[in-house]
Design a protein around this motif. Structure first.
Motif, PDB file in Angstrom:
ATOM      1  N   THR A 173       0.879  -1.280  -0.033  1.00 15.72           N
ATOM      2  CA  THR A 173      -0.008   0.093   0.227  1.00 15.72           C
ATOM      3  C   THR A 173       0.815   0.652  -0.224  1.00 15.72           C
ATOM      4  O   THR A 173       0.958   2.100  -0.496  1.00 15.72           O
ATOM      5  N   HIS A 174       1.835   1.377   0.426  1.00 18.93           N
ATOM      6  CA  HIS A 174       2.401   2.728   0.486  1.00 18.93           C
ATOM      7  C   HIS A 174       4.422   2.226   0.151  1.00 18.93           C
ATOM      8  O   HIS A 174       5.347   2.493   0.945  1.00 18.93           O
ATOM      9  N   VAL A 175       4.211   1.354  -0.630  1.00 16.46           N
ATOM     10  CA  VAL A 175       5.968   1.022  -1.258  1.00 16.46           C
ATOM     11  C   VAL A 175       6.252   2.345  -1.701  1.00 16.46           C
ATOM     12  O   VAL A 175       5.396   3.190  -2.656  1.00 16.46           O
ATOM     13  N   THR A 176       7.864   2.412  -2.126  1.00 16.51           N
ATOM     14  CA  THR A 176       8.260   4.045  -2.653  1.00 16.51           C
ATOM     15  C   THR A 176       8.343   3.407  -4.301  1.00 16.51           C
ATOM     16  O   THR A 176       8.538   2.222  -4.342  1.00 16.51           O
ATOM     17  N   ARG A 199      10.919  -0.900  -8.246  1.00  9.36           N
ATOM     18  CA  ARG A 199      11.477  -0.882  -8.944  1.00  9.36           C
ATOM     19  C   ARG A 199      12.132  -2.464  -9.321  1.00  9.36           C
ATOM     20  O   ARG A 199      11.827  -3.179 -10.136  1.00  9.36           O
ATOM     21  N   ARG A 200      12.381  -2.142  -7.433  1.00  9.93           N
ATOM     22  CA  ARG A 200      13.295  -3.419  -7.354  1.00  9.93           C
ATOM     23  C   ARG A 200      11.644  -5.206  -8.166  1.00  9.93           C
ATOM     24  O   ARG A 200      12.341  -6.478  -8.336  1.00  9.93           O
ATOM     25  N   ILE A 201      11.240  -4.777  -7.285  1.00  8.94           N
ATOM     26  CA  ILE A 201       9.686  -5.575  -7.389  1.00  8.94           C
ATOM     27  C   ILE A 201       9.705  -6.003  -8.766  1.00  8.94           C
ATOM     28  O   ILE A 201       8.913  -7.285  -9.088  1.00  8.94           O
ATOM     29  N   ALA A 202       9.806  -5.356  -9.458  1.00 13.74           N
ATOM     30  CA  ALA A 202       9.443  -5.122 -10.831  1.00 13.74           C
ATOM     31  C   ALA A 202      10.418  -6.206 -11.328  1.00 13.74           C
ATOM     32  O   ALA A 202      10.579  -7.096 -12.090  1.00 13.74           O
ATOM     33  N   ASP A 203      11.716  -5.710 -11.268  1.00 11.88           N
ATOM     34  CA  ASP A 203      12.695  -6.409 -11.799  1.00 11.88           C
ATOM     35  C   ASP A 203      13.327  -7.816 -10.994  1.00 11.88           C
ATOM     36  O   ASP A 203      13.226  -8.541 -11.804  1.00 11.88           O
ATOM     37  N   GLU A 204      12.635  -7.724  -9.811  1.00 12.59           N
ATOM     38  CA  GLU A 204      12.686  -9.565  -9.057  1.00 12.59           C
ATOM     39  C   GLU A 204      11.221 -10.729  -9.951  1.00 12.59           C
ATOM     40  O   GLU A 204      11.034 -11.843  -9.526  1.00 12.59           O
ATOM     41  N   VAL A 256      -1.095   1.919  -8.097  1.00 11.99           N
ATOM     42  CA  VAL A 256      -1.527   1.144  -8.521  1.00 11.99           C
ATOM     43  C   VAL A 256      -1.232   0.947 -10.027  1.00 11.99           C
ATOM     44  O   VAL A 256      -0.150   0.098 -10.391  1.00 11.99           O
ATOM     45  N   GLN A 257      -1.668   1.569 -10.738  1.00 13.90           N
ATOM     46  CA  GLN A 257      -0.802   2.434 -12.055  1.00 13.90           C
ATOM     47  C   GLN A 257       0.856   3.130 -11.921  1.00 13.90           C
ATOM     48  O   GLN A 257       1.422   1.680 -13.366  1.00 13.90           O
ATOM     49  N   GLU A 258       1.418   2.955 -11.390  1.00 10.41           N
ATOM     50  CA  GLU A 258       2.838   2.426 -11.166  1.00 10.41           C
ATOM     51  C   GLU A 258       3.260   2.078 -11.034  1.00 10.41           C
ATOM     52  O   GLU A 258       4.260   1.076 -11.364  1.00 10.41           O
ATOM     53  N   MET A 259       2.804   0.744  -9.734  1.00  4.65           N
ATOM     54  CA  MET A 259       3.461  -0.922  -9.956  1.00  4.65           C
ATOM     55  C   MET A 259       3.340  -1.183 -12.023  1.00  4.65           C
ATOM     56  O   MET A 259       4.077  -2.545 -12.095  1.00  4.65           O
ATOM     57  N   ILE A 260       1.996  -0.987 -12.575  1.00  7.98           N
ATOM     58  CA  ILE A 260       1.261  -1.730 -13.321  1.00  7.98           C
ATOM     59  C   ILE A 260       2.601  -1.123 -14.580  1.00  7.98           C
ATOM     60  O   ILE A 260       3.343  -1.523 -15.695  1.00  7.98           O
ATOM     61  N   ASP A 261       2.649   0.336 -14.346  1.00  8.45           N
ATOM     62  CA  ASP A 261       3.577   0.819 -15.648  1.00  8.45           C
ATOM     63  C   ASP A 261       5.409   0.137 -15.407  1.00  8.45           C
ATOM     64  O   ASP A 261       5.772   0.253 -16.204  1.00  8.45           O
ATOM     65  N   ALA A 262       5.807  -0.315 -14.542  1.00  8.78           N
ATOM     66  CA  ALA A 262       6.936  -0.695 -13.827  1.00  8.78           C
ATOM     67  C   ALA A 262       7.474  -2.059 -14.274  1.00  8.78           C
ATOM     68  O   ALA A 262       7.994  -2.965 -14.544  1.00  8.78           O
ATOM     69  N   GLY A 263       5.969  -2.559 -15.027  1.00 11.03           N
ATOM     70  CA  GLY A 263       5.481  -4.132 -15.020  1.00 11.03           C
ATOM     71  C   GLY A 263       5.457  -4.756 -13.799  1.00 11.03           C
ATOM     72  O   GLY A 263       6.512  -6.250 -14.139  1.00 11.03           O
TER      73      GLY A 263
END
Length: 343
Positions: A204-207, A212-217, A242-249
């Motif tokens: 919920t409060h991810v930076t 970026r790290r979550i997406a890369d891993e 949410v949208q930032e996470m989706i955009d990051a992959g």
């Protein structure tokens, strides 16, 4: 004897949820063919939902009038829910969980992943509740329950001092490891990532750097947005981003979290996320129906997969005026139109 049957309609097929007029052929529970047709009945066929995060035991405290912080309500070992669970008899616990599983099946859910409290007895209780039910449970134990479960569900790296050791053991045993992380702040996300989990819940409060790290891993994140709002760890669409996470992959999955606060209805969940966070309906429907990648479960309608889909009668009411099947399912949650659940 081979049991074979077929279902025809406009189906959301494959991993892209392509809408096609087809006949789906099923033999012994496995989809053997998806055949294109020129004419089909007025019904939609949608992959079944997978609820990627539940706490089904909380059914025994459902809609209990209460107020307090996240820690006071749900944080182990002294949160209100844990106090109630400790005082609940096993038969009542099993009955309550079975009733919530029935609700999930009724609303189109063919599988779920549960963070199960109560050690080995807690895991055994959920196994009993789910037995003989047409649903696929992934049970993630705690407090020793992980030894007989499908893996471990860690409440938070800040709450469980031996979370790294538990995660290492699960990896060696080929089991699944999931963490609550970033629910009330980002401070426990990095520690969870150091354990190389199979998935995270909340964020919920991810930076930005953590995203970026979550997406890369390649670590999936399970969103439980209605619970976040009700537990007051967020009050707007910036959290979770949410949208930032989706955009990051980042790979997004959907869960409903605590039955104490939220009905385990995936249609309600994706409708809420679409309305509040503006996530496209197609993205949400894919996240909610794709299955559970950490355990290799796929609900996609394609040859070779297990049959896990729902059939909706769109010959009556306003569904027949839909210009976009996926948007209509997400926005309007037309459970009253279900005419079959084939799990």
């Amino acid at each position: 004897m081979i049991k074979e049957y077929s279902v025809s309609g406009t189906a959301l097929t494959g991993e892209t949820l392509e809408a096609r007029d087809v006949t789906i052929v099923v033999q012994d529970g496995i989809i053997t063919a998806v055949e294109d047709e020129s004419s089909v009945p007025d019904q939609w066929i949608c992959p079944a939902f997978f609820n990627a995060h539940t706490h089904l035991a909380d059914t025994v405290a459902m809609d209990l009038p209460c107020a307090g912080t996240l820690d006071e309500l749900v944080t182990p070992p002294h949160g209100l829910k844990h106090q109630i669970l400790a005082k609940t008899s096993v038969p009542r616990l099993i009955s309550a969980m079975r009733d919530s599983i029935t609700e999930m099946i009724h609303s189109g859910t063919a599988g779920f992943a549960d963070f199960r409290e109560g050690g080995k007895p807690g895991v055994l209780a959920l196994q009993e509740a789910a037995s003989q039910m047409h649903i696929r449970p992934i049970i993630l134990g705690r407090e020793g329950g992980e030894e007989i479960a499908d893996g471990a569900g860690i409440s938070s790296a800040r709450d469980v001092t031996q979370s790294m050791e538990i995660a290492d053991l699960m990896k060696r045993q080929g089991k699944i490891i999931g963490f609550h992380a970033g629910e009330k702040d980002p401070d426990d996300i990095d520690a969870a990532l150091e354990a190389h989990p199979d998935f995270l819940v909340h964020c919920t409060h991810v930076t930005k750097s953590q995203i970026r790290r979550i997406a890369d891993e390649g670590i999936p994140v399970v969103l439980c947005c209605r619970s976040n709002f009700l537990l007051r760890v967020t009050s707007g669409r910036a959290h979770p981003p949410v949208q930032e996470m989706i955009d990051a992959g980042v790979e997004i999955l959907i869960g409903t979290d605590n039955v104490m606060f939220v009905q385990p209805d995936m249609m309600q969940e994706i409708s809420f996320i679409h309305s509040v966070y503006g996530v496209p309906a197609e993205n949400l429907l894919y996240s909610a129906t794709r299955g559970f990648p950490p355990s290799g479960i796929s609900h996609s309608i394609m040859p070779g997969n297990r049959a896990s889909f729902c059939v909706m009668d769109c010959s009556w009411g306003n569904l027949r005026h839909s210009r976009d099947i996926k948007s209509t399912i997400v926005k309007r949650a037309p459970m009253s139109h279900f005419c079959a659940r084939i799990f």
